[in-house]
Scaffold this motif. Structure first.
Motif, mmCIF file in Angstrom:
data_model
loop_
_atom_site.group_PDB
_atom_site.id
_atom_site.type_symbol
_atom_site.label_atom_id
_atom_site.label_comp_id
_atom_site.label_asym_id
_atom_site.label_seq_id
_atom_site.Cartn_x
_atom_site.Cartn_y
_atom_site.Cartn_z
ATOM 1 N N ARG A 14 0.840 -1.209 0.000
ATOM 2 C CA ARG A 14 0.000 0.000 0.000
ATOM 3 C C ARG A 14 0.867 1.247 0.000
ATOM 4 O O ARG A 14 0.570 2.232 -0.683
ATOM 5 N N THR A 17 2.337 1.727 -3.568
ATOM 6 C CA THR A 17 1.373 2.213 -4.561
ATOM 7 C C THR A 17 0.882 3.619 -4.219
ATOM 8 O O THR A 17 0.418 4.330 -5.108
ATOM 9 N N GLY A 25 -7.270 4.253 -14.522
ATOM 10 C CA GLY A 25 -8.452 4.006 -13.706
ATOM 11 C C GLY A 25 -8.341 2.795 -12.814
ATOM 12 O O GLY A 25 -7.260 2.416 -12.348
ATOM 13 N N ALA A 26 -9.482 2.142 -12.618
ATOM 14 C CA ALA A 26 -9.574 1.024 -11.676
ATOM 15 C C ALA A 26 -8.726 -0.168 -12.112
ATOM 16 O O ALA A 26 -8.074 -0.804 -11.290
ATOM 17 N N LEU A 27 -8.729 -0.487 -13.402
ATOM 18 C CA LEU A 27 -7.925 -1.610 -13.881
ATOM 19 C C LEU A 27 -6.438 -1.337 -13.669
ATOM 20 O O LEU A 27 -5.699 -2.202 -13.194
ATOM 21 N N SER A 29 -5.149 0.575 -11.456
ATOM 22 C CA SER A 29 -4.907 0.503 -10.019
ATOM 23 C C SER A 29 -4.723 -0.946 -9.561
ATOM 24 O O SER A 29 -3.810 -1.256 -8.792
ATOM 25 N N ALA A 30 -5.586 -1.831 -10.057
ATOM 26 C CA ALA A 30 -5.484 -3.253 -9.692
ATOM 27 C C ALA A 30 -4.192 -3.868 -10.218
ATOM 28 O O ALA A 30 -3.540 -4.650 -9.517
ATOM 29 N N CYS A 32 -1.357 -2.305 -10.932
ATOM 30 C CA CYS A 32 -0.241 -1.715 -10.191
ATOM 31 C C CYS A 32 -0.135 -2.359 -8.807
ATOM 32 O O CYS A 32 0.959 -2.727 -8.369
ATOM 33 N N GLU A 33 -1.265 -2.525 -8.143
ATOM 34 C CA GLU A 33 -1.258 -3.147 -6.819
ATOM 35 C C GLU A 33 -0.770 -4.592 -6.890
ATOM 36 O O GLU A 33 -0.016 -5.041 -6.018
ATOM 37 N N ALA A 142 0.283 0.657 -16.444
ATOM 38 C CA ALA A 142 -0.395 0.865 -15.159
ATOM 39 C C ALA A 142 0.589 1.243 -14.056
ATOM 40 O O ALA A 142 0.279 2.050 -13.185
#
Length: 175
Positions: A14, A17, A25-27, A29-30, A32-33, A142
């Protein structure tokens, strides 16, 4: 004695990131995480290879994000309520440094995953760490900041020598 490194892995991923956010966007973010979590997981397993090591760090605490924040210029916890920042006490500076090195050096990441596979006697390590070892174009886009060698250099260099010692025991000091 608790030997689960999940809180340390989650907090350190966390932090990474947050310090090097995804682009999109959300994808994004996922993706990258996922890359941060794979790098942090590999680094944590290398840093704390036994149940005793894991138990000791969970008992004593990993140290927190203070120095990492200072190096990267991230927000200070003083500016926010304590309950929003309690997770930051579980950030492990050495693990974050090793993860940053793995994210920016494919050869080092390969050595780390090989070392984990050898230690665990598993054959699925490459699959478990696919986004770390072989990111596709979407992964790279990403996590453009998270994988940028110049941006991560201050963090990656903090404990780079210790990582090299762990992955290549007996290496020459001149190397």
């Amino acid at each position: 004695m608790l030997t689960d490194l999940s809180p340390l892995i989650a907090a350190t991923a966390r932090w990474l990131t947050g310090a090097y956010p995804p682009a999109g966007g959300a994808l994004a973010s996922a993706l990258c995480e996922a890359q941060a979590r794979q790098a942090v997981t590999a680094a944590a397993r290398l840093r704390y290879p036994t149940d005793i090591d894991a138990g000791l760090v969970t008992m004593a605490g990993p140290g927190g994000a203070g120095r990492l924040d200072w190096i990267t210029g991230a927000d200070r916890a003083d500016d926010h309520p304590a309950e929003e920042w309690a997770w930051r006490t579980w950030v492990d500076e050495v693990v974050a440094s090793w993860a940053a090195a793995l994210l920016t050096d494919a050869e080092l990441a390969g050595l780390a995953v090989t070392a984990l596979a050898d230690a665990d006697h598993t054959t699925d390590a490459a699959a478990e760490f696919r986004r770390l070892l072989d990111p596709d174009d979407g992964d790279r886009r990403a996590a453009a900041l998270l994988r940028h060698p110049d941006l991560l250099a201050p963090v990656a260099e903090l404990h780079h020598g210790q990582l090299l010692d762990r992955l290549t025991p007996g290496r020459s000091l001149a190397a």
